[in-house]
Design a protein around this motif. Structure first.
Motif, PDB file in Angstrom:
ATOM      1  N   UNK A   8       0.841  -1.203   0.000  1.00  0.00           N
ATOM      2  CA  UNK A   8       0.000   0.000   0.000  1.00  0.00           C
ATOM      3  C   UNK A   8       0.879   1.259   0.000  1.00  0.00           C
ATOM      4  N   UNK A  42       1.871   1.794  -3.387  1.00  0.00           N
ATOM      5  CA  UNK A  42       0.748   2.347  -4.146  1.00  0.00           C
ATOM      6  C   UNK A  42       0.635   3.854  -3.948  1.00  0.00           C
ATOM      7  N   UNK A  43       0.890   4.301  -2.710  1.00  0.00           N
ATOM      8  CA  UNK A  43       0.804   5.737  -2.438  1.00  0.00           C
ATOM      9  C   UNK A  43       1.853   6.489  -3.257  1.00  0.00           C
ATOM     10  N   UNK A  84       3.118   5.528  -6.031  1.00  0.00           N
ATOM     11  CA  UNK A  84       2.668   5.491  -7.419  1.00  0.00           C
ATOM     12  C   UNK A  84       1.437   6.362  -7.633  1.00  0.00           C
ATOM     13  N   UNK A  85       0.806   6.810  -6.538  1.00  0.00           N
ATOM     14  CA  UNK A  85      -0.386   7.639  -6.630  1.00  0.00           C
ATOM     15  C   UNK A  85      -0.084   9.061  -7.074  1.00  0.00           C
ATOM     16  N   UNK A  86       1.201   9.396  -7.132  1.00  0.00           N
ATOM     17  CA  UNK A  86       1.589  10.722  -7.614  1.00  0.00           C
ATOM     18  C   UNK A  86       2.158  10.604  -9.026  1.00  0.00           C
ATOM     19  N   UNK A  87       1.908  11.612  -9.865  1.00  0.00           N
ATOM     20  CA  UNK A  87       2.684  11.672 -11.102  1.00  0.00           C
ATOM     21  C   UNK A  87       4.162  11.784 -10.702  1.00  0.00           C
ATOM     22  N   UNK A 101       7.088  12.837 -11.825  1.00  0.00           N
ATOM     23  CA  UNK A 101       7.906  14.054 -11.882  1.00  0.00           C
ATOM     24  C   UNK A 101       7.480  15.052 -10.810  1.00  0.00           C
ATOM     25  N   UNK A 102       6.159  15.125 -10.558  1.00  0.00           N
ATOM     26  CA  UNK A 102       5.661  16.079  -9.567  1.00  0.00           C
ATOM     27  C   UNK A 102       6.117  15.692  -8.164  1.00  0.00           C
TER      28      UNK A 102
END
Lengths: 310, 358
Positions: free
Chosen positions: A146, A149-150, A152-155, A157-158
């Motif tokens: 999890x 997953x968090x 990966x929850x962001x773009x 580069x940002x």
């Protein structure tokens, strides 16, 4: 005596792939594909440029030509071979009157090691997370995945931008930021690989023989999960170099006077209309390097995938 | 199917909560005091104290987290420290810019990428295939900002005096101020309320605004300004989509069902279109959905190169200036969009491929 000398029978031996180590077979299959070989040539070229930068570059990356005859800021390239009379500057001069060719060459010493190190760091952390998650399972697995997953929850580069802002600009922090945002993909692959080999017979046998969990993990499970990681890691170097260049372009990467392709593009951005050569060469260098790693990664993936016999 | 959707949502919710928590923590550990970032390096301690008090920065971290959670739920992120205006107002100005750019780029990527991949797969190992894949490989290897700069140089300078010239910065030529569509329609807009916010949001998408209010010359100008940023942003997704379409279709063309279709005498175009392509599109749909992250990250770079005031540049400036409310509001919107789109991709995948639901 042959009746039809124009008909040659192929040697049956040649049709069978020679036995050898798995990596020997992979190497042979890799070399058969033009795309991978082309990538290998590009990567080798850039690696050689990085290693022999002091021999290739005529000047140091900090040496300026202020006050020298004919040396102006943003001067166009001057190539003696093409009939230019003055001091030779293959890629012209930059805004600080430094030899741009030397800076582009030396920047290979920044981007390539950065790419390799970041991927190694990310793989090291990612594989440990993935292996531990898969091997222990249960709530440890759930929690770790999890968290991945968090991330990966962001773009990516940002998130990398935000992390660099927290850590402060600079090459080392660029490395950490990009490593953090790329860890999940390695963790996921490692976890899937470990899960798939966890139950096979030789691992069970190893465990039955009394090997400790750690020993089984290190000597039996991990080597078998390496294959996808090699492919992913090669493609990962390409991603890291692109993202590092993007951070450099936004002013968050290497600090002056370190030559870095992305930062060089940002520095000379305003000259795009008057001195386009300052834009073309660093970008070209990024593209060649990234293209090389992408092609090698694709070639490796094809070579390692026995079902792909196209 | 309902169970599958519920399961996906249950997985997405903790991720979203985690993302929001990470945003909160990242914003708090950003080095540098917002006070000195906003009021200047030589702000007096008293001024800083008043500033912190006014912006709720003196509350305990738990209270701040509570307020933050409340803000997330109500969608109200307070006022920007720099502009002293509601974050939601700034979002209404900035988000349409990025939305227009991202939608245009994704459309171009799909419209160009899918046929390119199909063509390459159909003529496998031909010059067309090699050419298309070379373009795709070079496409994914080019830094967006470099491609943007090259396009700007090519179309604004080299072709500057030809009919092919395209503008390289901004959304409209300086001085051109189109009327909002409600003015053209002769509507009165109330000061506040959802309707006026939505109307303002729509009117900030220059092309949409010009199209629905029949300002054709403005629309043409806006489209011309959007072409170069769109190409720059679309190239990487296009290349990825083309590669995925090709490999997926190649795979489907070797399957038994394709052989069966051929054996029963279906024409080659029918085999490809009706049988192979349908099966091949599943992974392509996923890849298209997953491009959103690349688009949002790429938007920061594209907007920087082409001088567009979208959320990418706004976020970047806000981080630079330690403008907490904007950073929080914008990252929450970006991350929430991202998580939700991934959720939709997951669900649509389950819809397209029943095996996934298991």
């Amino acid at each position: 005596m042959t009746l039809r000398p124009d008909l040659t029978v192929p040697d049956p031996e040649a049709l069978i792939e020679q036995p050898g180590s798995i990596w020997g077979i992979v190497l042979r299959r890799f070399m058969k594909r033009k795309i991978g070989v082309a990538g290998l040539i590009l990567v080798t070229f850039m690696v050689l440029v990085a290693i022999f930068a002091p021999l290739i570059a005529p000047y140091s990356y900090t040496q300026d030509f202020i006050g020298q005859p004919g040396a102006e800021r943003w001067a166009a390239p001057c190539v003696n071979f093409l009939g230019c009379e003055g001091t030779q500057h293959l890629f012209g001069l930059d805004g600080n009157v430094r030899d741009f060719f030397s800076r582009v060459v030396y920047a290979a010493r920044v981007s390539l090691p950065l790419g390799f190190t970041t991927v190694v760091v990310a793989i090291a952390i990612g594989t440990v997370i993935g292996a531990v998650a898969a091997y222990i399972g249960g709530w440890v697995d759930n929690t770790l995945m999890r968290v991945m997953d968090v991330v990966l929850g962001f773009p990516s580069l940002i998130l990398a931008i935000a992390i660099v802002f927290v850590l402060g600009p600079g090459l080392r922090n660029t490395l950490f930021a990009i490593a953090i945002v790329t860890i999940p993909q390695y963790a996921r692959v490692m976890r899937a690989s470990v899960l798939s080999v966890k139950e096979v017979d030789y691992v069970a046998a190893s465990r039955a023989l009394g090997a400790s969990s750690t020993r089984v993990l290190v000597t039996r499970v991990v080597p078998n999960a390496l294959t996808p990681l090699v492919v992913l890691g090669t493609l990962g170097v390409a991603t890291v170099i692109l993202e590092a260049a993007a951070l450099g372009f936004l002013g968050l990467g290497a600090t002056p006077p370190t030559p870095e392709w992305g930062a060089m593009l940002a520095a000379e951005r305003a000259r795009i209309f008057t001195a386009p050569h300052l834009m073309i060469f660093p970008g070209l260098a990024i593209m060649i390097t990234v293209l090389g790693f992408n092609l090698v990664g694709d070639g490796l993936r094809d070579a390692l995938d026995p079902t792909l016999n196209r | 199917m309902t169970g599958y959707i519920a399961r996906r949502i249950l997985i997405a919710l903790p991720v979203l909560a985690g993302v929001l928590l990470v945003v909160f923590v990242l914003v708090r550990i950003l080095p540098g005091e917002p006070c000195t970032a906003i009021l200047g390096e030589r702000a007096t301690p008293e001024a800083c104290e008043r500033f912190n008090e006014a912006n709720g920065l003196n509350d305990s971290i738990i209270v701040q987290l509570g307020i933050y959670a409340q803000n997330v739920v109500t969608g109200n992120f307070g006022d920007s420290i720099r502009f002293s205006r509601p974050v939601s107002q700034i979002l209404i100005e900035r988000l349409p810019v990025t939305l227009e750019l991202a939608v245009a780029a994704l459309t171009l990527a799909v419209v160009a990428g899918v046929p390119l991949g199909i063509l390459a797969a159909q003529r496998h190992n031909s010059a067309v295939d090699v050419g298309a894949m070379t373009v795709a490989n070079v496409g994914v290897s080019m830094p967006i900002f470099w491609l943007g700069l090259l396009l700007a140089y090519l179309f604004a300078i080299v072709l500057g005096d030809t009919p092919f010239a395209l503008p390289a910065s901004g959304r409209l030529p300086p001085g051109v101020r189109p009327d909002a569509f409600w003015e053209v329609w002769g509507l009165e807009l109330s000061e506040e309320g959802l309707a006026s916010n939505v109307a303002e949001f729509i009117s900030n998408m220059e092309i949409v605004n010009a199209a629905i209010s029949a300002q054709w010359s403005v629309m043409w100008l806006a489209i011309k300004h959007l072409i170069l940023p769109t190409i720059a942003l679309a190239t990487i997704p296009m290349a990825i989509i083309a590669r995925m379409t090709r490999s997926s279709l190649l795979d489907a063309l070797q399957r038994d069902f394709t052989r069966t279709a051929r054996a029963k005498g279906a024409s080659e175009s029918r085999v490809v279109r009706q049988h192979a392509l349908r099966n091949a599109m599943l992974p392509v749909v996923t890849v298209i959905g997953l491009q959103l992250g690349a688009l949002l990250g790429g938007a920061v770079l594209t907007e920087t190169v082409f001088g567009l005031a979208g959320i990418g540049t706004a976020l970047f400036e806000a981080i630079n200036a330690r403008d907490f409310p904007i950073i929080q509001g914008f990252t929450v919107v970006i991350a929430a969009t991202y998580v939700i789109v991934n959720l939709i991709v997951d669900i649509s995948y389950g819809y397209l491929d029943p095996r996934v639901r298991l």
